[in-house]
Design an enzyme around this catalytic site. Structure first.
Site, PDB file in Angstrom:
ATOM      1  N   GLU A 182       0.826  -1.207   0.000  1.00  0.00           N
ATOM      2  CA  GLU A 182       0.000   0.000   0.000  1.00  0.00           C
ATOM      3  C   GLU A 182       0.865   1.263   0.000  1.00  0.00           C
ATOM      4  OE1 GLU A 182      -3.061   0.452  -0.550  1.00  0.00           O
ATOM      5  OE2 GLU A 182      -3.560  -1.663  -0.653  1.00  0.00           O
TER       6      GLU A 182
ATOM      7  N   TYR B 249      -5.994   6.859   4.422  1.00  0.00           N
ATOM      8  CA  TYR B 249      -6.078   5.937   3.303  1.00  0.00           C
ATOM      9  C   TYR B 249      -5.389   4.601   3.618  1.00  0.00           C
ATOM     10  CZ  TYR B 249      -4.680   3.583  -0.885  1.00  0.00           C
ATOM     11  OH  TYR B 249      -4.450   2.607  -1.796  1.00  0.00           O
TER      12      TYR B 249
ATOM     13  N   ASP C  69      -9.327   6.712  -2.389  1.00  0.00           N
ATOM     14  CA  ASP C  69      -8.163   7.308  -3.064  1.00  0.00           C
ATOM     15  C   ASP C  69      -8.688   8.024  -4.318  1.00  0.00           C
ATOM     16  OD1 ASP C  69      -8.766   5.315  -4.865  1.00  0.00           O
ATOM     17  OD2 ASP C  69      -6.746   4.482  -4.962  1.00  0.00           O
TER      18      ASP C  69
END
Ligand code: SF4
Length: 355
Positions: A44, A127, A145
């Protein structure tokens, strides 16, 4: 504008269609084959502002070098930055490193299992915490996002965000409303898959310029189906930069002369690159011309071969580096690109084969 919502029937249909599509069409990516929270965390962070193709190359190498949180926490920063070299935005690597040290020191090596707990770690914001918590631990927290936001804005018929987030273009659907909509839609039975499916849809079907609406699994609930105003893109800044390639052979070793950026530099502190020839007028033909983007600026870079290091002004932050040591050095993206193009640096996969 009234706050857009999905009726429960429309939301249910949206979820079912999206997940059915994801089950069939999702890309086979290495971080989707693991439930290791650390591996998901690494992916990520790498995926932020970076193309999947570039991440694929680095992810495998990173996981070989630092297979666990403990291995990452114990590694010297120089090694961590060297493994990140080429991905850009090096703050992410430093945060990942600091985060690993914190998890080992304060959390007995185990990542917190909730988004709120994950946000206590350095470099993990809304996020990333939502992505890790939903994918690794099954928490029903929605990820938003740029891809997810675009899908939701188009689905609801709200205008799209302009360059720099201009509200004039984005319309009345603010960040909280988008997060609220994503939270309303998330599939509680499969939150990790739902979040990944939303991001996948934005990345592969609901494309920024030309959405592929005919292939879209949720076209039935979409208010715009490709008919949406977008802001004109601002032209980026273009600048010229000249750098010096200086090489020598000493004690049987090929070496290249490099410069380390100041530790107080705001961009890429402590990273190594070819010495700049700022303001120099080039009297000889460059051996290599290339373009390289750093944030909003695209540099037209000319690499000039300089015969001797003494031709440059003296500076304490420059030194000879053996070519065999380059792969362990934290290089800037531009430095790495030049050395790769000139065949002076082995590609990461070649280094792995040698390890
Ligand atoms: S129908 Fe088109 S615009 Fe709407 S979500 Fe799908 S791809 Fe995007």
């Amino acid at each position: 504008m009234t706050k857009p919502t999905f009726s429960s029937g429309r939301a249910e249909e949206f979820r079912a269609n999206l997940l059915a599509w994801f089950d069939v069409y999702q890309r086979d990516l290495p971080w989707r084959r693991t439930c290791d929270p650390y591996a998901i965390w690494v992916s990520e962070i790498m995926l932020q502002q970076t193309r999947v193709a570039a991440v694929l190359e680095h992810y495998a190498i990173w996981m070989r070098r630092f297979p666990t949180i403990e291995a990452l926490a114990a590694a010297p920063e120089e090694q961590v930055l060297a493994a990140w070299s080429g991905l850009g935005y090096y703050r992410r690597a430093r945060f990942l490193h600091r985060g690993a040290k914190t998890v080992v020191a304060d959390y007995a090596g185990q990542l917190p299992r909730t988004a709120a707990g994950l946000r206590e770690l350095p470099g993990i914001g809304a996020y990333t915490s939502a992505a890790i918590a939903s994918i690794a631990f099954g928490e029903a927290v929605a990820v938003v996002d740029g891809n997810v936001e675009r899908v939701l804005l188009r689905q609801t018929g709200c205008c799209e965000r302009g360059v720099g987030g201009s509200t004039a273009v984005r319309g009345a659907l603010n960040g909280n409303a988008i997060q609220g909509l994503a939270t309303q839609l998330i599939a509680h039975a499969r939150p990790g898959d739902f979040n990944q499916a939303m991001m996948e849809l934005g990345a592969t079907v609901c494309l920024p310029k030309k959405p592929l609406c005919l292939q879209c699994p949720v076209a039935g609930s979409c208010r715009t189906r490709g008919e949406h105003p977008t802001a004109a893109r601002q032209p980026g800044v273009v600048a010229d930069a000249n750098v010096a390639l200086i090489q020598r052979k000493k004690n049987g070793k090929d070496e290249v002369f490099l410069e380390q950026r100041p530790s107080a530099a705001s961009v890429m502190p402590g990273m190594w690159e070819l010495p700049r020839l700022d303001g120099a007028t080039l009297s000889q033909k460059p051996i290599l011309n290339l373009r390289h983007a750093i944030m909003q600026t695209t540099f037209r870079v000319s690499v000039v071969e300089v015969r001797s290091a003494s031709a440059l002004p003296k500076a304490a932050n420059r030194q000879w580096i053996a070519l065999s040591d380059l792969s362990g050095l934290p290089l800037t993206g531009l430095g790495r690109k030049i050395l790769l193009r000139l065949g002076l640096l082995a590609r990461p996969e070649q280094n792995l084969q040698r390890e």
